[in-house]
Every structure is written in structure tokens, then in C-alpha cells.
Write a protein that holds these residues in place. Structure first.
Motif, PDB file in Angstrom:
ATOM      1  N   ALA A 182      -7.504 -43.902  19.964  1.00 38.85           N
ATOM      2  CA  ALA A 182      -8.696 -43.104  20.253  1.00 38.85           C
ATOM      3  C   ALA A 182      -9.170 -43.348  21.678  1.00 38.85           C
ATOM      4  CB  ALA A 182      -9.799 -43.443  19.260  1.00 38.85           C
ATOM      5  N   GLY A 183      -9.644 -42.274  22.306  1.00 38.02           N
ATOM      6  CA  GLY A 183     -10.181 -42.390  23.654  1.00 38.02           C
ATOM      7  C   GLY A 183      -9.143 -42.291  24.750  1.00 38.02           C
ATOM      8  N   ALA A 184      -7.854 -42.269  24.384  1.00 41.34           N
ATOM      9  CA  ALA A 184      -6.798 -42.126  25.387  1.00 41.34           C
ATOM     10  C   ALA A 184      -6.685 -40.663  25.808  1.00 41.34           C
ATOM     11  CB  ALA A 184      -5.466 -42.623  24.836  1.00 41.34           C
ATOM     12  N   THR A 185      -6.252 -40.440  27.034  1.00 33.94           N
ATOM     13  CA  THR A 185      -6.031 -39.092  27.556  1.00 33.94           C
ATOM     14  C   THR A 185      -4.600 -39.001  28.061  1.00 33.94           C
ATOM     15  OG1 THR A 185      -8.344 -38.886  28.247  1.00 33.94           O
ATOM     16  CG2 THR A 185      -6.771 -37.358  29.230  1.00 33.94           C
ATOM     17  N   ILE A 186      -3.852 -38.041  27.518  1.00 33.49           N
ATOM     18  CA  ILE A 186      -2.446 -37.847  27.889  1.00 33.49           C
ATOM     19  C   ILE A 186      -2.295 -36.458  28.496  1.00 33.49           C
ATOM     20  CG2 ILE A 186      -0.060 -37.893  27.117  1.00 33.49           C
ATOM     21  CD1 ILE A 186      -1.583 -40.535  26.749  1.00 33.49           C
ATOM     22  N   GLY A 201      -8.574 -45.743  25.475  1.00 36.93           N
ATOM     23  CA  GLY A 201      -9.153 -45.467  26.774  1.00 36.93           C
ATOM     24  C   GLY A 201      -8.170 -45.329  27.921  1.00 36.93           C
ATOM     25  N   ALA A 202      -6.889 -45.500  27.678  1.00 39.33           N
ATOM     26  CA  ALA A 202      -5.898 -45.357  28.750  1.00 39.33           C
ATOM     27  C   ALA A 202      -5.727 -43.891  29.118  1.00 39.33           C
ATOM     28  CB  ALA A 202      -4.561 -45.956  28.316  1.00 39.33           C
ATOM     29  N   GLU A 203      -5.280 -43.642  30.343  1.00 35.69           N
ATOM     30  CA  GLU A 203      -5.045 -42.286  30.829  1.00 35.69           C
ATOM     31  C   GLU A 203      -3.664 -42.209  31.476  1.00 35.69           C
ATOM     32  OE1 GLU A 203      -8.138 -40.729  33.282  1.00 35.69           O
ATOM     33  OE2 GLU A 203      -9.751 -41.617  32.084  1.00 35.69           O
ATOM     34  N   VAL A 204      -2.916 -41.174  31.116  1.00 35.91           N
ATOM     35  CA  VAL A 204      -1.578 -40.956  31.671  1.00 35.91           C
ATOM     36  C   VAL A 204      -1.493 -39.503  32.125  1.00 35.91           C
ATOM     37  CG1 VAL A 204       0.905 -40.970  31.241  1.00 35.91           C
ATOM     38  CG2 VAL A 204      -0.562 -42.668  30.115  1.00 35.91           C
ATOM     39  N   SER A 205      -1.250 -39.277  33.402  1.00 35.22           N
ATOM     40  CA  SER A 205      -1.118 -37.914  33.908  1.00 35.22           C
ATOM     41  C   SER A 205      -0.062 -37.869  35.006  1.00 35.22           C
ATOM     42  CB  SER A 205      -2.455 -37.395  34.449  1.00 35.22           C
ATOM     43  OG  SER A 205      -2.887 -38.152  35.561  1.00 35.22           O
ATOM     44  N   HIS A 206       0.672 -36.753  35.067  1.00 32.54           N
ATOM     45  CA  HIS A 206       1.718 -36.558  36.076  1.00 32.54           C
ATOM     46  C   HIS A 206       2.654 -37.770  36.113  1.00 32.54           C
ATOM     47  CE1 HIS A 206      -0.470 -33.026  37.466  1.00 32.54           C
ATOM     48  NE2 HIS A 206      -1.566 -33.770  37.423  1.00 32.54           N
ATOM     49  N   SER A 207       3.013 -38.240  34.925  1.00 30.14           N
ATOM     50  CA  SER A 207       3.770 -39.491  34.827  1.00 30.14           C
ATOM     51  C   SER A 207       4.718 -39.471  33.643  1.00 30.14           C
ATOM     52  CB  SER A 207       2.814 -40.686  34.687  1.00 30.14           C
ATOM     53  OG  SER A 207       1.988 -40.820  35.825  1.00 30.14           O
ATOM     54  N   ILE A 208       5.674 -40.403  33.669  1.00 24.30           N
ATOM     55  CA  ILE A 208       6.606 -40.615  32.570  1.00 24.30           C
ATOM     56  C   ILE A 208       6.470 -42.067  32.120  1.00 24.30           C
ATOM     57  CG2 ILE A 208       9.028 -40.662  31.864  1.00 24.30           C
ATOM     58  CD1 ILE A 208       9.583 -38.572  34.057  1.00 24.30           C
ATOM     59  N   ILE A 209       6.316 -42.270  30.816  1.00 24.25           N
ATOM     60  CA  ILE A 209       6.263 -43.615  30.248  1.00 24.25           C
ATOM     61  C   ILE A 209       7.560 -43.834  29.474  1.00 24.25           C
ATOM     62  CG2 ILE A 209       4.951 -45.268  28.891  1.00 24.25           C
ATOM     63  CD1 ILE A 209       3.409 -44.082  31.270  1.00 24.25           C
ATOM     64  N   GLY A 210       8.326 -44.830  29.872  1.00 27.87           N
ATOM     65  CA  GLY A 210       9.637 -45.076  29.281  1.00 27.87           C
ATOM     66  C   GLY A 210       9.553 -45.608  27.863  1.00 27.87           C
ATOM     67  N   LEU A 214       4.255 -50.420  26.548  1.00 32.02           N
ATOM     68  CA  LEU A 214       2.856 -50.525  26.167  1.00 32.02           C
ATOM     69  C   LEU A 214       1.978 -50.305  27.395  1.00 32.02           C
ATOM     70  CD1 LEU A 214       1.197 -53.148  23.889  1.00 32.02           C
ATOM     71  CD2 LEU A 214       0.263 -52.739  26.163  1.00 32.02           C
ATOM     72  N   VAL A 215       1.053 -49.368  27.294  1.00 34.81           N
ATOM     73  CA  VAL A 215       0.051 -49.124  28.335  1.00 34.81           C
ATOM     74  C   VAL A 215      -1.282 -49.630  27.795  1.00 34.81           C
ATOM     75  CG1 VAL A 215      -1.118 -47.390  29.745  1.00 34.81           C
ATOM     76  CG2 VAL A 215       1.311 -47.119  29.193  1.00 34.81           C
ATOM     77  N   GLY A 216      -1.857 -50.615  28.455  1.00 32.13           N
ATOM     78  CA  GLY A 216      -3.013 -51.325  27.925  1.00 32.13           C
ATOM     79  C   GLY A 216      -4.318 -50.560  28.021  1.00 32.13           C
ATOM     80  N   GLN A 217      -5.359 -51.167  27.451  1.00 33.89           N
ATOM     81  CA  GLN A 217      -6.671 -50.535  27.378  1.00 33.89           C
ATOM     82  C   GLN A 217      -7.199 -50.170  28.765  1.00 33.89           C
ATOM     83  OE1 GLN A 217      -9.654 -52.244  24.717  1.00 33.89           O
ATOM     84  NE2 GLN A 217      -8.111 -53.689  23.978  1.00 33.89           N
ATOM     85  N   PHE A 218      -7.645 -48.908  28.875  1.00 31.52           N
ATOM     86  CA  PHE A 218      -8.311 -48.390  30.070  1.00 31.52           C
ATOM     87  C   PHE A 218      -7.431 -48.403  31.321  1.00 31.52           C
ATOM     88  CE2 PHE A 218     -11.623 -50.222  27.278  1.00 31.52           C
ATOM     89  CZ  PHE A 218     -12.227 -49.023  26.912  1.00 31.52           C
ATOM     90  N   THR A 219      -6.141 -48.526  31.138  1.00 29.13           N
ATOM     91  CA  THR A 219      -5.216 -48.416  32.262  1.00 29.13           C
ATOM     92  C   THR A 219      -5.032 -46.948  32.634  1.00 29.13           C
ATOM     93  OG1 THR A 219      -4.013 -50.343  31.464  1.00 29.13           O
ATOM     94  CG2 THR A 219      -2.891 -48.970  33.065  1.00 29.13           C
ATOM     95  N   GLU A 220      -4.987 -46.658  33.921  1.00 25.87           N
ATOM     96  CA  GLU A 220      -4.692 -45.304  34.396  1.00 25.87           C
ATOM     97  C   GLU A 220      -3.312 -45.298  35.041  1.00 25.87           C
ATOM     98  OE1 GLU A 220      -7.671 -43.588  36.858  1.00 25.87           O
ATOM     99  OE2 GLU A 220      -9.336 -44.226  35.580  1.00 25.87           O
ATOM    100  N   ILE A 221      -2.446 -44.423  34.535  1.00 24.51           N
ATOM    101  CA  ILE A 221      -1.117 -44.235  35.107  1.00 24.51           C
ATOM    102  C   ILE A 221      -1.062 -42.811  35.653  1.00 24.51           C
ATOM    103  CG2 ILE A 221       1.365 -44.269  34.699  1.00 24.51           C
ATOM    104  CD1 ILE A 221       0.181 -46.970  34.271  1.00 24.51           C
ATOM    105  N   ARG A 222      -0.935 -42.687  36.963  1.00 24.35           N
ATOM    106  CA  ARG A 222      -0.898 -41.370  37.598  1.00 24.35           C
ATOM    107  C   ARG A 222       0.248 -41.310  38.599  1.00 24.35           C
ATOM    108  NH1 ARG A 222      -7.350 -40.721  39.143  1.00 24.35           N
ATOM    109  NH2 ARG A 222      -8.158 -40.758  37.001  1.00 24.35           N
ATOM    110  N   ASN A 223       0.925 -40.169  38.632  1.00 23.13           N
ATOM    111  CA  ASN A 223       1.995 -39.934  39.609  1.00 23.13           C
ATOM    112  C   ASN A 223       3.016 -41.073  39.603  1.00 23.13           C
ATOM    113  OD1 ASN A 223       0.475 -37.650  40.480  1.00 23.13           O
ATOM    114  ND2 ASN A 223      -0.724 -38.977  41.813  1.00 23.13           N
ATOM    115  N   SER A 224       3.375 -41.517  38.410  1.00 20.11           N
ATOM    116  CA  SER A 224       4.209 -42.716  38.308  1.00 20.11           C
ATOM    117  C   SER A 224       5.237 -42.597  37.179  1.00 20.11           C
ATOM    118  CB  SER A 224       3.337 -43.948  38.067  1.00 20.11           C
ATOM    119  OG  SER A 224       2.472 -44.177  39.157  1.00 20.11           O
ATOM    120  N   ILE A 225       6.196 -43.508  37.220  1.00 24.64           N
ATOM    121  CA  ILE A 225       7.134 -43.743  36.125  1.00 24.64           C
ATOM    122  C   ILE A 225       6.942 -45.189  35.707  1.00 24.64           C
ATOM    123  CG2 ILE A 225       9.546 -43.786  35.406  1.00 24.64           C
ATOM    124  CD1 ILE A 225      10.097 -41.758  37.684  1.00 24.64           C
TER     125      ILE A 225
END
Length: 286
Positions: A182-186, A201-210, A214-225
């Protein structure tokens, strides 16, 4: 009818992708590169495929088996180096008088996906990301058991868990057995491979997660692999190892190859979390 596949060996432009698996086994929207090509060759009428692998041939062999799931006989052969198309033809066709698929489908170097020759995979991380985005609208095929289009431009794999309160923004691809709290944005333009865990609370945009990342709480992954603890900014072509496992890590320890050092890509948002959070995640995913 026979065909020959040449596995890509080292590619400096995407060195981080080959840390844990050979490039032939790297997953892109739920299938490995070699799986896409075997499926394609079976559709062209091939009955036997020889796969030449210079990088970790045992892992390539383990990943595809004997080819029965495609109705093929697949033989993985170890090679000292990556062969050119003409070298492969000379070495393997000259003394083999059985029928081969017509050129150019008789011998293929897997540097792109079938049907997308104009989009190279391994020249840069930006190119890898571009291929994933181009493939996304076309990857929902009949063989993808359990995949559904949750809403326009949002595809979700078998046994994926999406908590109430998570936001999915098209286009995005959610792999098999992914877990989104809950609270994550994909999204937009996000790909989660199989068994990814996205914490609250994590956010993933313009990215690929292999896979199995595990992407932790409130982490933002942008423009990344992001792949395990490796984080690549595909825009800046930079790579770093994230030292804090509560921020980004693999679900299981892996034997990784060293990646050439480059300018670190900055982590783009503060993260909160504790070791107890990882223990909680481990209990959920085992």
C-alpha cells in the motif's frame, strides 16, 4: 530444420546486466533473451537449435533445458569466444548436411529481440530500457498464462499481489509473483520483473526493477535499472552498488561478477527502514 543461436558474450555498455546471469539469460518482461529467440525459431519451423555460449554455458543450459517446451531439440555448446555469423556457419554447417533454415534465420547473434532488429539491446543501458518500453504493448501474448490487462496500459502477471492503495500508472508491467505494498506508486514507464518486492510508499517510474529485487520503504527509483543492490542510471550511464539493504537489495544472496567502476548515480530520495523490516519481508516471501 536446424538453426544456430550465438549468445552475446561481454558487452561493456551494459556490464551490470551480466553480473548475476549471462546476457542470454537476462529477463526482459518475464522472458529471457534466449527464450524469445527459441520461441521465434520454433514458429519459423525449426526442429533443432544449437546454442553457442561462451559465457557460463551451464547456466544457459539450465535456463532452457532440452527445448521440449517449444517443441524443439536444443543443444547448448560451450565456445571459447563469441563467434561471428560466418565463423559459426563455417564451423557448424560445413560438415552438417541436414536442412537448415534459410538465411538469415539459419544463424543469429542475439543482439536484439525477434522482430526488433532496429533496436539494439546491448549498446547502452538507455537502449535496453528503450527496448523494454517498445516491447511492453506487444508482450501480452497467448502463451503468457495468467497475465491480464488490469486497466489500459497496465499489465499484471500471474499471482502478483497489489495492495489496496497502491497506484499503477500506465504504461507499466508487473511480473509474476511481484508484491506491491500500500502507498507504493508504479509508473509511468515502469517494468517490474518476477518476484519483485515494492515496499510501502516506494515509487518507481521510467525504470526497470530486475527479478527478485527488493525496493525498500519510501525509496524512489527514477530513470534507472535496479537489479539486486546494483543501481544504474540509464540516462547518465552510471552505476553504483547501494550499500544499504533496507533501501535496495536482492532477496537472495547471489554470486555476482565485478562491474567496472563508473561515476555514481545519486539516490534520488531519502529512505527510511530497519533490519526488522527486512526480516518481515523475508517471512512474507518465503
Amino acid at each position: 530444420m536446424k538453426a544456430l543461436l550465438i549468445c552475446p558474450n561481454e558487452r561493456t555498455g551494459v556490464a551490470a546486466l551480466a553480473e548475476c546471469v549471462p546476457l542470454a539469460n537476462v529477463s526482459i518482461l518475464g522472458k529471457t533473451l534466449v527464450e524469445y529467440w527459441l520461441e521465434h525459431l520454433a514458429g519459423l519451423g525449426a526442429q533443432e537449435v544449437v546454442v553457442l555460449a561462451a559465457d557460463r554455458p551451464d547456466e544457459v543450459r539450465a535456463g532452457i533445458g532440452d527445448g521440449a517446451r517449444w517443441g524443439l531439440r536444443v543443444i547448448v555448446k560451450s565456445d571459447k569466444r563469441e563467434r561471428t555469423l560466418e565463423e559459426a556457419r563455417t564451423r557448424h554447417q560445413a560438415s552438417d548436411h541436414t536442412s537448415w533454415l534459410p538465411a538469415p534465420n539459419d544463424v543469429t547473434l542475439m543482439d536484439n529481440l525477434p522482430g526488433l532488429p532496429q533496436l539494439p539491446l546491448f549498446t547502452s543501458y538507455a537502449d535496453w530500457f528503450a527496448v523494454a518500453q517498445a516491447l511492453m504493448p506487444h508482450a501480452w501474448t497467448p502463451d503468457r498464462i495468467g497475465v491480464r490487462e488490469l486497466k489500459p496500459g497496465v499489465w499484471v502477471g500471474l499471482n502478483a499481489h497489489i495492495a489496496t492503495g497502491a497506484e499503477l500508472i500506465a504504461p507499466c508491467w508487473i511480473g509474476e509473483r511481484a508484491w506491491i505494498e500500500a502507498g507504493a506508486t508504479i509508473g509511468p514507464s515502469a517494468v517490474l520483473e518476477r518476484e519483485v518486492f515494492i515496499a510501502r510508499g516506494a515509487e518507481v517510474s521510467h525504470s526497470i526493477i530486475g527479478p527478485e529485487t527488493l525496493v525498500g520503504q519510501f525509496t524512489e527509483i527514477r530513470n534507472s535499472i535496479a537489479w539486486g543492490s546494483t543501481l544504474v542510471n540509464w540516462q547518465r550511464d552510471s552505476c553504483l552498488k547501494v550499500p544499504d539493504s533496507f533501501l535496495l537489495c536482492s532477496r537472495e544472496p547471489r554470486r555476482a561478477r565485478p562491474v567496472p567502476a563508473s561515476t555514481p548515480a545519486p539516490v534520488q530520495a531519502p529512505v527510511s527502514g530497519t533490519a526488522s523490516f527486512l526480516e518481515y519481508v523475508s517471512q512474507l516471501l518465503t
